[in-house]
Every structure is written in structure tokens, then in C-alpha cells.
Motif scaffolding. Structure first.
Motif, PDB file in Angstrom:
ATOM      1  N   PHE A 110      -1.848  10.442   8.021  1.00  0.00           N
ATOM      2  CA  PHE A 110      -2.464  11.114   6.892  1.00  0.00           C
ATOM      3  C   PHE A 110      -2.421  10.240   5.640  1.00  0.00           C
ATOM      4  N   GLY A 111      -1.235   9.704   5.359  1.00  0.00           N
ATOM      5  CA  GLY A 111      -1.063   8.920   4.136  1.00  0.00           C
ATOM      6  C   GLY A 111      -2.023   7.752   4.088  1.00  0.00           C
ATOM      7  N   VAL A 112      -2.078   6.967   5.167  1.00  0.00           N
ATOM      8  CA  VAL A 112      -2.926   5.777   5.165  1.00  0.00           C
ATOM      9  C   VAL A 112      -4.390   6.165   5.017  1.00  0.00           C
ATOM     10  N   LEU A 113      -4.844   7.112   5.861  1.00  0.00           N
ATOM     11  CA  LEU A 113      -6.266   7.457   5.839  1.00  0.00           C
ATOM     12  C   LEU A 113      -6.661   8.168   4.552  1.00  0.00           C
ATOM     13  N   PHE A 114      -5.773   9.041   4.077  1.00  0.00           N
ATOM     14  CA  PHE A 114      -6.092   9.804   2.881  1.00  0.00           C
ATOM     15  C   PHE A 114      -6.191   8.876   1.665  1.00  0.00           C
ATOM     16  N   ILE A 115      -5.208   7.991   1.515  1.00  0.00           N
ATOM     17  CA  ILE A 115      -5.236   7.109   0.342  1.00  0.00           C
ATOM     18  C   ILE A 115      -6.427   6.158   0.433  1.00  0.00           C
ATOM     19  N   ALA A 116      -6.611   5.560   1.609  1.00  0.00           N
ATOM     20  CA  ALA A 116      -7.740   4.643   1.771  1.00  0.00           C
ATOM     21  C   ALA A 116      -9.058   5.380   1.539  1.00  0.00           C
ATOM     22  N   GLY A 117      -9.176   6.556   2.149  1.00  0.00           N
ATOM     23  CA  GLY A 117     -10.418   7.326   2.026  1.00  0.00           C
ATOM     24  C   GLY A 117     -10.714   7.691   0.582  1.00  0.00           C
ATOM     25  N   LEU A 165      -9.614   6.257  -2.109  1.00  0.00           N
ATOM     26  CA  LEU A 165      -9.892   5.079  -2.926  1.00  0.00           C
ATOM     27  C   LEU A 165     -11.315   4.598  -2.700  1.00  0.00           C
ATOM     28  N   ILE A 166     -11.723   4.527  -1.416  1.00  0.00           N
ATOM     29  CA  ILE A 166     -13.068   4.006  -1.134  1.00  0.00           C
ATOM     30  C   ILE A 166     -14.126   4.962  -1.680  1.00  0.00           C
ATOM     31  N   LEU A 167     -13.988   6.246  -1.304  1.00  0.00           N
ATOM     32  CA  LEU A 167     -14.990   7.206  -1.757  1.00  0.00           C
ATOM     33  C   LEU A 167     -14.972   7.327  -3.284  1.00  0.00           C
ATOM     34  N   GLY A 168     -13.785   7.390  -3.845  1.00  0.00           N
ATOM     35  CA  GLY A 168     -13.665   7.520  -5.295  1.00  0.00           C
ATOM     36  C   GLY A 168     -14.262   6.322  -6.014  1.00  0.00           C
ATOM     37  N   LEU A 210      -9.734  -3.473 -12.421  1.00  0.00           N
ATOM     38  CA  LEU A 210      -9.303  -2.080 -12.328  1.00  0.00           C
ATOM     39  C   LEU A 210      -7.903  -1.954 -11.751  1.00  0.00           C
ATOM     40  N   GLY A 211      -7.260  -3.062 -11.497  1.00  0.00           N
ATOM     41  CA  GLY A 211      -5.939  -3.064 -10.861  1.00  0.00           C
ATOM     42  C   GLY A 211      -4.993  -1.958 -11.329  1.00  0.00           C
ATOM     43  N   PRO A 212      -4.730  -1.887 -12.621  1.00  0.00           N
ATOM     44  CA  PRO A 212      -3.769  -0.873 -13.077  1.00  0.00           C
ATOM     45  C   PRO A 212      -4.220   0.552 -12.770  1.00  0.00           C
ATOM     46  N   MET A 213      -5.540   0.801 -12.875  1.00  0.00           N
ATOM     47  CA  MET A 213      -6.052   2.153 -12.572  1.00  0.00           C
ATOM     48  C   MET A 213      -5.833   2.462 -11.096  1.00  0.00           C
ATOM     49  N   ILE A 214      -6.067   1.445 -10.248  1.00  0.00           N
ATOM     50  CA  ILE A 214      -5.910   1.672  -8.818  1.00  0.00           C
ATOM     51  C   ILE A 214      -4.446   1.953  -8.508  1.00  0.00           C
ATOM     52  N   VAL A 215      -3.574   1.231  -9.178  1.00  0.00           N
ATOM     53  CA  VAL A 215      -2.144   1.487  -8.963  1.00  0.00           C
ATOM     54  C   VAL A 215      -1.811   2.930  -9.343  1.00  0.00           C
ATOM     55  N   THR A 216      -2.292   3.361 -10.520  1.00  0.00           N
ATOM     56  CA  THR A 216      -2.046   4.736 -10.940  1.00  0.00           C
ATOM     57  C   THR A 216      -2.562   5.718  -9.895  1.00  0.00           C
TER      58      THR A 216
END
Lengths: 294, 359, 301
Positions: C81-88, C90-93, C216-222
Motif C-alpha cells: 500500500f505504502g509504495v503504490l499509494f505514495i507513488a500513485g 505523486l505521479i497523479l498529483g 520542486l524537491g522540498p514540496m515533494i519531500v513535504t
């Protein structure tokens, strides 16, 4: 042969790129709207039509009966008073939790940003850390503490829990906001003889309107949407709407009344959605100001 | 009337010492300007006097009282800030009355004092406005008014004019000066990095650098007899001309020599006995060099003329030196024309190059 | 002009009222955040069942935990869940943010549509998707009604697939948040960069991928931090959508802990699992927190 001279406005062309952009956005919009649409349609149909028909379709015969039943008749086990019970419980939990958690966050943030208290920075660091730790780590001892003090399963208990776990984000929010105010303002107030509370009430608080709005939005949605705390601390008679909704859906026997369930679900989402649509950009600002939610 | 006395004051932020054993005495009714570049500690000193910073060591006395541990409100001070620091949600009247209210002053007296201060500063018509409805100059007037109603013995100004445009700055500078003349029992301590403000306002200027007092004196003393190279270079615009060289000849016939440039020093009032061969830096302000037929310095050429209106700044070069002369507006020597220069011997300064101190 | 210095030592006054004002927060930190946490950790070394007892059984709850099939399913699920949810998300967002940033008409409408799920409770999201993915009435029936007789979409009731339905629902709810954060970041990118890129003839996709994304690095980290928090806390959504089922196929650690506390009355095992959650979070967050809060705070002090 005449040569077309480029002159004036360039003739606009709808490029493939533009079409692509809109196509993507529209498909995405459908993906985001679909579940809501299906819920709404389901809630407006009688059961027979649900069994036979297409979940996407507009109802043949629009009925508001499921909504009425959801509000006042839906059953949690044997208790058939509808989600209105949970709604009013949530309202009663929300109001004191909202006021107290914002007050606590504002005062703490103010004290942290302008006053020197030994160890305050350490305390703030630990508070922030607390915001990231899964609630399951605290729940059981908290239950024991509340049971011993005798307030377990009461309004006071759930309100206190919301205030405690709202404290990190509220404090962070107010502290950051106050840190952005000019220090000289505070110095001037000190020279003018203001004390801790008089500076807070007469000078700082009147300047806090924007952050109070953001805090209210965050807390209204956060507290209303809470499930875990309500389930654990509120007690059987005070269950908030989210918990009651889940109980209604999961305690169904026989064939479920999907239309009623969907109406109840929409009703539960109503308050945070209203806050979202009304507040607009403020909601976004709330998220941007470091939302540490749920 | 209150004097202000700062005795061996040390201020530290964490492990950094911002002021280290600094002492300063300000007489009652005096207008003192703390002048220095960013980070020299002048604002820190002011905040320490106000009680807005924790003092690590030393004492602050105001009048006959040791106020080192007093709250800001109990020190008999008023303060004006660079950013005005007006309370944004209060109108002008309430901004001015806030301190008096906190002190539980009777209503009638508050009203009277606010009215009087407003009249003095010509802001009576603004009393019901909110700060965001005022211009920068008006805001700073209100901020001064807020200080005025406190009937303080000591006024502290923290770069009050730095946020204003040039014209307003000049206007308010004059008003602050007049204000001090009207309430001349009040001691004023004024922090700025603007030397014009310092020279025009101060009874005495305190020049600071690197958390240390470099020189303290009247504007004339600071301008004409700078105590060291830093003060000489920092005060005065356009900047003083400097020549590095050495002392030649014995006492009586002492002279300054820098390459081919030579200047007899008879008549210079030495602070300490000079030694032949000592490395020296000669400083002359641009207005203290005249263009003459027969001066001691020949063979300079005009390189650039900057027109400043009332006067002109003339850049001349020669003998591996470049220097600036300030001349009346009608003096415009042609580029490249040869010039003979005569320094005004009563206004030169000599510094020991090694210690940078005046000799 | 000494503002660097005066700001560094923001005027902070000692005052009794300030100390008193901080008592509630301090009490919350000491009693709840530290006290309850230590208590939970301590309980994980006991044999507590229904009620806490303070004996010492060493790591035996942990060894029991690691042998527990349900817990390994929960851990496996949360990792997937964690991997797919975060990746998903991030990509969609990111895509949503970039496409919205193209000066499109109705930008506000699109933004509102993409973010509204985030305003809703996980319970609501869970129930909505449960209904939508329900094989008897939902998507599967829709497909068959459209004439695809053998159309099958029964992930919700399939043990191996059910976790992915939770991922989909969670992405639906959470990607608006990422869009919102990244859009704020995109709006902060200097516009002359895009002008320079156009003059240089760099195509838009390259511009976004190689020039904007690194900015966008810092935003992505947030965003990743916020998403990670909701991964670890994942509970409501599972309860509402699948109740952890079919069987235990969609169980997650938070639910494992809750069930063992309040239904299976196995406090020792539950606290051991909670402690494992704590360790997981601490190891993810420690470096980030250190960099964001502790280091600058140290400099200020």
C-alpha cells in the motif's frame, strides 16, 4: 502570387497539445467525480431499480425516501434512529473541541514565539514529534488513564482527546504565523507596558483572523472526519457520525438498503464538504501551511 | 531629566557575544546618535537600554536608577521603530493611548495627552484612521506621537527614517530635530547607519564598528578630527581621500612623503610625537583641497567631473594617486587639463598606518 | 540594520504567565506523548492479556508477533500500500498540477474537483468505493450490462487483489493534496525560466521533467512526509471498505493493533505491534525531522 505577411494577432489554432491537456483533465475529473455521482444516483433510487439498473444512470423515479430514512430511521443494530443521532453527537463533540483546541494552540504558539520559557523549544520539538507518531501507540494507556479518572466514554473524554491530538498542528500553525509578525510590534507593546495576556488579547489576537480561519477549517474537517478517537473514547451513547455510519453499513442484516446507506454516507460528508466549498482558497492555505492530518 | 549610563554592558545570544563590556554615558537632555554599519551592535545596545534584550553582564542606569532588571515599561523610556510598529487593528488614537491605558492613566488625562501630542505632530486629523490608511511618513509621525504621549525621560529611536523615501526622510529629520528643541529636557538616543542623519541631528555622535565604540564626539569632532581610519572613511560623503606614505625630516621640519608627493607638516597638531620613517596615512576631505596656481601638488590631471548641482565632484589623477575634489558648481575643468592642488593644512588628518589611529 | 542579530535573538521575555500558559501543552507532551508511549513500549514486554500486568517476558511478544500470520499479512499489505499509494499520488498529483498550470480555462473548477475527496472522511471514501467496486452492483455489473458478458472486476472480494482496491481509493482521496502542494510549488517557479526554455526551444515535457521537477524537491519531500503519515495511520479506510477482509487479506498494522487491544484482548501482542509501528515511523522520520526542525532551531538558539 501574393505573399501573406504575418501581421497583427497570430491566427489562433487549437493545437494537439491543447486538446491533450483538456482531454487529460476531463478524464481525471470523471475519475474524481464518478464515486460521488454513483453515490448520489444510488441514494435517489428505489431498491428495485438498484437491483436491476445501471449504477451510473439517472433514476427513473427520483425518490428522497432513502434520505429521510437515512436521517431518521436507519438502524445501528437494534437502534433505529438514523444518522441524525450521530450528526448531533458530532456537532456536540465538534464545538467544544474546536474552541478549546484552537485556544490551546493559539496561546501555546504565542507563548512559544514571543516569550522565553526554559525548555520550551524542547517541549515544542517533542510536541511536533507527537504529531507523526501513530495514534495506536498512545491509545491503550490513554484508555487506562481515562478509565481510572472516570471520564472514559464521555463527551469530556472525546473532547479532551481531540484537544490533545490537535495541539501539535494547532501550535505549529499559530507559532509559524506569529513568527512572521514583525517583532517590533511586540517590542512596542512591551515598551507600552503590555503584559503576557494584554498583549495577546489586545494586539496579537486581533491580528490573527487569517490564521484563525485556517485553523477552524482544519479542525472542523479534522474533528468531523475522525473515526478512530470517536470509536475508542466517545462511548456508545456519544458516537460521532462517522462511527455511526460505519456501524449502520456493517451491521446490516439481509439485503442492505444501499440507497439509504449512500444517503447516510453523503450526509456524513456534508459538513466537511460544505466547509471545503465555502472556504475555497482558505482550505488550500490550510493544507499548504503544513497540514498534518489524520 | 534623565541621564543614561551604560556600564560594562555585555549582551550574548547563545555563545556569541554581541556586546562585550561596553560603557557609554549620555547626559540628560542630550541627543546622542549611535552611528555604524550593519551588525556593529548599535541596535543591540539600544534594545538593551530599552530592556528588550537580556543583559548578560553590566548595568544600565537611567537617571539615578539602576534599571538593569527593570521591565521596559518601568524604565521611563519611549521607543520609535524602523517599521513603525503601529498596532494594525487600532486607530491612531488608540495606538497612542495604548501605553497610557496599560498604565491605568485616567481617561481625561489620556485624552488630553493624545490631543497635545497630535497637535505637536500635526496629526490631529488622522486620529480616527487605521495605520493601513496612512502613508509612511504619517505612520512614523504617529509612532513618534505614541512615544511622545508616554512623557518619557528617554526617547529611543531605532532607525526611524530608514523605511521612508529620501524627501520624507529629510522632512522628518528636521521635525525630529525641532521636537528635541521643544522638549529639550528629554534625552534622545538615536540609532542610524545614515551619516547625514547623524551629523545633522546629534549633539554627540557615537561611531561603532565590530561591537566597539570607535569614537564619541560632536559632529564637528567626528567630521574634522576622526579618531581613526574607520571613522574617517565611514563618515563623510564623498569619502575622504587617503594617501599612504611616511614621515620624513626631524621634528619641526616634519613632512609627509608619498612617492613624489610631498607635504610639509608644520602647523599640524600632533596627538603623539611622530617618529621619522613612521608609516602614515594622510586623509583629506574632498572639500579641503583647492585648485590654485601655485600649490605644493603639481602634475594632476582631471579625469572625470560629476555634476552634483550646488557643487561638482572632480576626480583627478597623477603620481599614481586618484583623488576626489569637491568644488563649487561653476568649476568645471576640462578633461585632461593639468591641475595644481593645495590641501588645506588646518583640515588634514594623519593616521598611523599600522594601528590606524590618529596621530 | 542589526536585524540579523536582533532577529536571531528574538526578544523573549521571562514571564510567569508564559510559563503557566505552556503548562497544558507541556502536560500533554509529558503525560500523553512521552508517558503513554513509554507505557505502551513497557507493556510490549509483558504477558498482558485483557488487563495490563507488569511482569517481564522479554521479547517473547515480539517473537510471537513475527510468527503471527495475520501480522505478516498486515505488514506485507502496508508495504504494498505504502509504495503504490505514495507513488500513485505523486505521479497523479504531479500530472494534475502540471496540466492545471497550463493556464487552462476553468482552472478553479478542476482544482475544486481534484481536491474535494481530501475534505472527506476516510469512512466516506471507503464506503463510496466499496459500493462502486462491489461486484454484484458496481463496476463489474456495469461492464456486463454494457454487453461484455465475461467482464470481471472482483478485486474487492479477491484475497490477492483486495489491497489494490484500497490503494485506488486512497489515491483518489490523496492525490488532490499532492496536486495542491505541487501547484503551489509550480506557481513559485520563476516565470522567466519558462521564457528562457522557450527561447532555447526546449519542449514542455523536458522543461517540466528536467528543470521544474528538481526545483520542486522540498514540496515533494513535504508531500511524501504527509502521505507517509497517512500510510502508517491507515485504518479507517480499511475498516469502512473491507473490514480487513476477505478473511484477513486486507489487514493493516493499525487495524491489527486495534483488534488485539479491544476485541481479542491481547494487550501484550497489540503493544508489541504498536511499538513496531513506532519504530517504523521513527526510522522514516528521524532524518527528515532533524533536517527540517532541529537543525534550524539549533542555529537560532
Amino acid at each position: 502570387m501574393t505573399m501573406m505577411q504575418a501581421s497583427g494577432r497570430r491566427p489562433s489554432r487549437i493545437s494537439a497539445g491543447t486538446i491533450g491537456i483538456y482531454a487529460f483533465l476531463l478524464i481525471a475529473a470523471v475519475f474524481f467525480l464518478l464515486p460521488a455521482w454513483i453515490m448520489l444516483m444510488t441514494s435517489l433510487k428505489p431498491m428495485e431499480e438498484i437491483r436491476l439498473g445501471n449504477i451510473l444512470m439517472w433514476p427513473n423515479a427520483v425518490t428522497f425516501e432513502p434520505w429521510i430514512r437515512a436521517w431518521s430511521e436507519a438502524c445501528t443494530g437494534l437502534d433505529c434512529r438514523g444518522v441524525s443521532v450521530g450528526f448531533w453527537n458530532s456537532v456536540r463533540i465538534l464545538i467544544p473541541s474546536l474552541i478549546l483546541s484552537i485556544a490551546a494552540g493559539a496561546v501555546t504558539g504565542y507563548a512559544l514565539s514571543f516569550w522565553r520559557v526554559r525548555g520550551a523549544n524542547v517541549m515544542f520539538g517533542l510536541l511536533l514529534l507527537g504529531a507523526f507518531i501513530p495514534y495506536q501507540v498512545f491509545l491503550y494507556p490513554l484508555v487506562r488513564i481515562f478509565a481510572v479518572t472516570g471520564i472514559y466514554n464521555s463527551f469530556a473524554c472525546i473532547v479532551l482527546v481531540h484537544v490533545i491530538f490537535g495541539l501539535p498542528i494547532m501550535t505549529l500553525l499559530f507559532r509559524n504565523y506569529y513568527a512572521s509578525l514583525p517583532v517590533e510590534l511586540f517590542k512596542a507593546a512591551r515598551v507600552d507596558g503590555g503584559g503576557f495576556w494584554s498583549i495577546f488579547i489586545r494586539i496579537i489576537l486581533p491580528m490573527s483572523t487569517p490564521i484563525l480561519i485556517v485553523a477552524t477549517i482544519l479542525q472542523v474537517t479534522g474533528i468531523w472526519n475522525d473515526f478512530l478517537f470517536g470509536l475508542t473514547f466517545a462511548g456508545r451513547d456519544n458516537l460521532p457520525m462517522t462511527v455511526q455510519l460505519n456501524n449502520i453499513v456493517s451491521s446490516r442484516q439481509g439485503e442492505s438498503q444501499y440507497n439509504t446507506e449512500m444517503a447516510a454516507t453523503i450526509l456524513t460528508a456534508m459538513i466537511p464538504l460544505a466547509v471545503y466549498f465555502i472556504s475555497g482558497r482558505w482550505f488550500v492555505r490550510g493544507i499548504a501551511s503544513g497540514a498534518v492530518k489524520g | 531629566m534623565s541621564s543614561v549610563s551604560i556600564r560594562d554592558l555585555t549582551v550574548a545570544f547563545g555563545s556569541t557575544r554581541v556586546l562585550n563590556g561596553l560603557s557609554l554615558d549620555v547626559q540628560a537632555g542630550e541627543f546622542i546618535v549611535l552611528l555604524g554599519p550593519s551588525g556593529c551592535g548599535k541596535s543591540t545596545l539600544l534594545n538593551a537600554v530599552a530592556g528588550l534584550l537580556d543583559v548578560a553582564d553590566g548595568q544600565v542606569w537611567i537617571g539615578e536608577r539602576n534599571v538593569t532588571w527593570h521591565e521596559p515599561k518601568d524604565r521611563g523610556i519611549a521607543m520609535v521603530f524602523q517599521s513603525y510598529a503601529l498596532y494594525p487593528r487600532m486607530n491612531v488614537r488608540n495606538n497612542m493611548a495604548f501605553g497610557l491605558r496599560m498604565a491605568k492613566t485616567p481617561k481625561a488625562e489620556i485624552e488630553e495627552r493624545v490631543t497635545r501630542a497630535a497637535e505637536l505632530l500635526q496629526i490631529s486629523h488622522l486620529l480616527d484612521r487605521r495605520p493601513d490608511q496612512l502613508s509612511g511618513g504619517q505612520r512614523q509621525r504617529v509612532a513618534i506621537g505614541r512615544a511622545l504621549v508616554r512623557d518619557a525621560h528617554v526617547f529611543l529611536f531605532d532607525e526611524p527614517l530608514s523605511n521612508l523615501d529620501a524627501q520624507l526622510r529629510n522632512e522628518l529629520r528636521v521635525e525630529i530635530k525641532k521636537l528635541h528643541q521643544k522638549i529639550d529636557t528629554t534625552t534622545m538616543i538615536y540609532v542610524t547607519h545614515d551619516q547625514i542623519e547623524a551629523l545633522t541631528l546629534a549633539d554627540r555622535i557615537v561611531v561603532m564598528k565590530d561591537q566597539k565604540i570607535q569614537q564619541m564626539g560632536t559632529p564637528d569632532e567626528i567630521y574634522l578630527h576622526p579618531a581613526n581610519l574607520f571613522v574617517a572613511g565611514f563618515v563623510g560623503s564623498p569619502q575622504m581621500n587617503f594617501f599612504e606614505g611616511e614621515l620624513t625630516g626631524g621634528p619641526g621640519g616634519a613632512a609627509f612623503k608619498s612617492g613624489e608627493l610631498h607635504l610639509p607638516l608644520d602647523g599640524y597638531n600632533f596627538n603623539s610625537a611622530p617618529v621619522t620613517g613612521q608609516r602614515l596615512t594622510l586623509g583629506i576631505r574632498p572639500e579641503h583641497i583647492s585648485i590654485t596656481e601655485n600649490g605644493p601638488w603639481q602634475g594632476f590631471k582631471t579625469e572625470l567631473v560629476e555634476t552634483h548641482g550646488a557643487d561638482n565632484l572632480i576626480w583627478v589623477g597623477g603620481h599614481n594617486h586618484s583623488l576626489r575634489l569637491r568644488q563649487p558648481g561653476d568649476c568645471k575643468p576640462a578633461l585632461g587639463s593639468p591641475l595644481t592642488l593645495a590641501p588645506d593644512m588646518s583640515h588634514i588628518s594623519l593616521f598611523d598606518t599600522q594601528t590606524s589611529m590618529r596621530i | 540594520m542589526d536585524s540579523q542579530i536582533t532577529n536571531a535573538g528574538r526578544p523573549r521575555f521571562r514571564n510567569l504567565a508564559a510559563v503557566i500558559a505552556l503548562i497544558p501543552a507541556t502536560a500533554a507532551v509529558v503525560v500523553v506523548y512521552i508517558g503513554c508511549m513509554l507505557w505502551t513500549v513497557r507493556l510490549s514486554f509483558t504477558s498482558s492479556k485483557l488487563l495490563p500486568i507488569f511482569d517481564w517476558v522479554g521479547l517473547s511478544q515480539y517473537s510471537r508477533l513475527f510468527l503471527n500470520e495475520r501480522f505478516s499479512v498486515a505488514v506485507e499489505n502496508i508495504v504494498i500500500f505504502g509504495v503504490l499509494f505514495i507513488a500513485g499520488c505523486l505521479i497523479l498529483g504531479f500530472l494534475l498540477a502540471v496540466f492545471i498550470d497550463q493556464k487552462v480555462r476553468g482552472e478553479a473548477v478542476f482544482r475544486t474537483i481534484f481536491l474535494y475527496p481530501y475534505a472527506m472522511s476516510f469512512v466516506v471514501t471507503g464506503l463510496a468505493w466499496q459500493w462502486f467496486l462491489n461486484p454484484t452492483h458496481g463496476v463489474q455489473k456495469l461492464g456486463r450490462d454494457l454487453g461484455f458478458e465475461n467482464f470481471t472486476f472482483n478485486w474487492l472480494v479477491t484475497q490477492d487483489m483486495v489491497i489494490y482496491t484500497i490503494v485506488i481509493a486512497a489515491i483518489w482521496q490523496g492525490s488532490g493534496l499532492v496536486m495542491c502542494i505541487l501547484l503551489a510549488g509550480l506557481r513559485g517557479v520563476d516565470e522567466s525560466l519558462w521564457k528562457a526554455a522557450r527561447v532555447d526551444g526546449i519542449p514542455a515535457w523536458r522543461y517540466y521533467l528536467f528543470i521544474v521537477l528538481p526545483l520542486l524537491g522540498p514540496m515533494i519531500v513535504t508531500a511524501v512526509v504527509l502521505l507517509s503519515i497517512s500510510v502508517v495511520k491507515l485504518y479507517d479506510l480499511v475498516v469502512a471498505m473491507t473490514k480487513g477482509g476477505p478473511g484477513i487479506a486486507s489487514d493493516v498494522p493499525a487495524k491489527f493493533v486495534m483488534d488485539h487491544f479491544f476485541e481479542r484482548n491481547n494487550v501484550g501482542l497489540a503493544t508489541a505491534a504498536a511499538t513496531m509501528m513506532l519504530i517504523a515511523v521513527a526510522s522514516i522520520l528521524a532524518p527528515w525531522l532533524y533536517q527540517t526542525y532541529i537543525r534550524p532551531a539549533g542555529r537560532v538558539a
